[in-house]
Design an enzyme around this catalytic site. Structure first.
Site, PDB file in Angstrom:
ATOM      1  N   SER A 276       9.489  22.282  -9.563  1.00  0.00           N
ATOM      2  CA  SER A 276       9.694  22.013  -8.203  1.00  0.00           C
ATOM      3  C   SER A 276       8.116  21.697  -7.256  1.00  0.00           C
ATOM      4  O   SER A 276       7.298  22.754  -7.577  1.00  0.00           O
ATOM      5  CB  SER A 276      10.362  22.911  -7.473  1.00  0.00           C
ATOM      6  OG  SER A 276      10.311  22.708  -5.930  1.00  0.00           O
TER       7      SER A 276
ATOM      8  N   TYR B 246      11.910  31.208  -3.806  1.00  0.00           N
ATOM      9  CA  TYR B 246      11.946  30.128  -4.635  1.00  0.00           C
ATOM     10  C   TYR B 246      10.741  29.579  -5.388  1.00  0.00           C
ATOM     11  O   TYR B 246      10.602  29.291  -6.304  1.00  0.00           O
ATOM     12  CB  TYR B 246      12.627  28.676  -3.877  1.00  0.00           C
ATOM     13  CG  TYR B 246      12.944  27.648  -4.700  1.00  0.00           C
ATOM     14  CD1 TYR B 246      13.992  27.536  -5.557  1.00  0.00           C
ATOM     15  CD2 TYR B 246      12.158  26.631  -4.466  1.00  0.00           C
ATOM     16  CE1 TYR B 246      14.501  26.488  -6.457  1.00  0.00           C
ATOM     17  CE2 TYR B 246      12.531  25.240  -5.248  1.00  0.00           C
ATOM     18  CZ  TYR B 246      13.495  25.307  -6.206  1.00  0.00           C
ATOM     19  OH  TYR B 246      13.682  24.293  -7.041  1.00  0.00           O
TER      20      TYR B 246
ATOM     21  N   GLU C  90       6.762  27.728   5.974  1.00  0.00           N
ATOM     22  CA  GLU C  90       7.065  26.349   5.574  1.00  0.00           C
ATOM     23  C   GLU C  90       5.730  26.056   4.478  1.00  0.00           C
ATOM     24  O   GLU C  90       4.657  26.101   4.648  1.00  0.00           O
ATOM     25  CB  GLU C  90       6.934  25.454   6.827  1.00  0.00           C
ATOM     26  CG  GLU C  90       8.309  25.179   7.476  1.00  0.00           C
ATOM     27  CD  GLU C  90       9.023  24.139   6.738  1.00  0.00           C
ATOM     28  OE1 GLU C  90       8.799  23.833   5.658  1.00  0.00           O
ATOM     29  OE2 GLU C  90      10.126  23.907   7.357  1.00  0.00           O
TER      30      GLU C  90
ATOM     31  N   GLU D  27       7.393  22.829  -4.650  1.00  0.00           N
ATOM     32  CA  GLU D  27       7.341  24.244  -3.907  1.00  0.00           C
ATOM     33  C   GLU D  27       6.452  25.182  -4.602  1.00  0.00           C
ATOM     34  O   GLU D  27       6.066  26.123  -3.973  1.00  0.00           O
ATOM     35  CB  GLU D  27       8.913  24.824  -3.715  1.00  0.00           C
ATOM     36  CG  GLU D  27       9.594  24.366  -2.700  1.00  0.00           C
ATOM     37  CD  GLU D  27       9.077  24.666  -1.167  1.00  0.00           C
ATOM     38  OE1 GLU D  27       8.706  25.797  -1.101  1.00  0.00           O
ATOM     39  OE2 GLU D  27       8.985  23.767  -0.372  1.00  0.00           O
TER      40      GLU D  27
END
Ligand code: GDP
Length: 325
Positions: free
Chosen positions: A130, A154, A286, A132
């Site tokens: 991902s 995550y 974020e 992320e």
């Protein structure tokens, strides 16, 4: 007949990948969790087709923390390709349930690698990684060599899994690959992800079924692509001669405002009239500036991202309008 095994088959990507592989003539085996209620709406159209279900598509109960069952299934099925898509996939939720996120997403991948390590004939495998993992990257766009800097549980779990795939590839000669996917959406996206929340709200508001939409951080920017195109990349990754990691992205960054413009615009509404914000949808941290450079996948796999965020928003709203009408 080639055989593929998919973990996470009942998710958005699992369902599109199943359709793709069946169309290519594969026998597809999917791992599903044993739960008392079986809600697998994304696969229902395949289950109801007697020429497919239990003919070329098979489901097996195996939780991703149950290595013994996974080993037994892999020995019995002997797939040539394993697509590892299972895991807790919601970034926001990972702040609430970090331990189980790491258990499924990080340890789940390691456990699968360990099972594969012992097989007499090891299948090729890919893991869905991902964007992320980049969290707050120092450079934009990100590619396969951008340093990892995750900012969510995550993201940390996916960073572990991504590195572990590399370790097993380099140390044990695995044909193991990472598809480093940026956000990818579709009408099958879960309703708690922001794009689907928006497409459903635009449709419901248009039909008089909802009055407003409450969101969190409106400054968010993402590289949003179309999920069916991304699962085609997964397949291409496993057909290539050598194992590698690939960024799968559109290369375009859009703001939540752009997505809202396109989604509400598709039903002739102005989102500013309906959208509110609530801190409860804000995250403790974020990611920033997430935009992928898919040049390696384009050049090596001849993979191309065709659908960009505005078109994606419109097609999701059209689908939700049709489903609700
Ligand atoms: P993610 O990129 O995998 O976390 O995908 P999401 O769709 O969950 O979130 C994308 C971005 O939208 C993130 O920056 C969120 O903070 C932002 N966002 C703003 N409002 C919301 C909301 O109400 N729900 C979700 N899920 N995300 C929101």
């Amino acid at each position: 007949m080639r055989k593929a095994l998919i973990t996470g088959i009942s998710g958005q990507d699992g369902s599109y990948l199943t359709e793709l592989l069946l169309a290519k003539g594969y026998e597809v085996h999917g791992l599903v969790r044993r739960t008392s209620s079986t809600v697998r709406t994304r696969l229902e159209h395949l289950f109801s087709d007697p020429s497919i279900y239990n003919e070329t598509l098979f489901l097996h109960y195996a939780d991703i923390d149950d290595a013994t069952t996974i080993r037994r299934l892999l020995m019995r099925i002997q797939p040539q390709e394993v697509y590892h898509l299972a895991g807790q996939s919601h970034v926001g939720a990972s702040f609430e349930i970090p331990e189980s996120t790491c258990e499924f997403t990080a340890m789940g991948t390691l456990r699968l690698l360990e099972v594969l390590r012992d097989l007499p004939e090891r299948p090729r495998m890919m893991q869905i990684s991902s964007s992320e993992i980049f969290g707050r990257p120092a450079v934009a766009p990100q590619n396969e060599s951008t340093p990892l800097n995750p900012v969510s549980p995550y993201g940390v779990a996916k960073a572990f899994a991504t590195h572990m795939i590399r370790v097993y590839r380099d140390s044990f000669g695995f044909f193991a690959c990472n598809a480093i996917c940026f956000n990818h959406e579709s009408p099958r996206r879960g309703e708690s992800f922001v794009t689907r929340k928006i497409s459903l709200a635009a449709a419901r508001i248009k039909l008089g079924l909802q009055k407003s939409l409450t969101l969190g951080n409106l400054d968010a920017q993402r590289d949003w692509g179309y999920a069916p195109e991304y699962v085609d990349a997964f397949w291409r990754i496993l057909q290539h001669d050598t194992p590698d990691d690939y960024v799968i992205a559109t290369g375009q960054s859009h703001t939540l405002g752009d997505f809202l413009d396109a989604a509400f615009g598709a039903v002739d509404l102005n989102w500013q009239d309906y959208v509110r914000t609530d801190p409860k949808y804000m995250r403790p941290a974020e990611s920033h500036q997430l935009v992928g450079n898919p040049a390696h996948a384009i050049k090596t796999l001849d993979w191309h991202p065709h659908t960009k965020a505005p078109e994606l928003a419109a097609l999701m709203v059209e689908h939700d309008m049709a489903a609700l009408s």
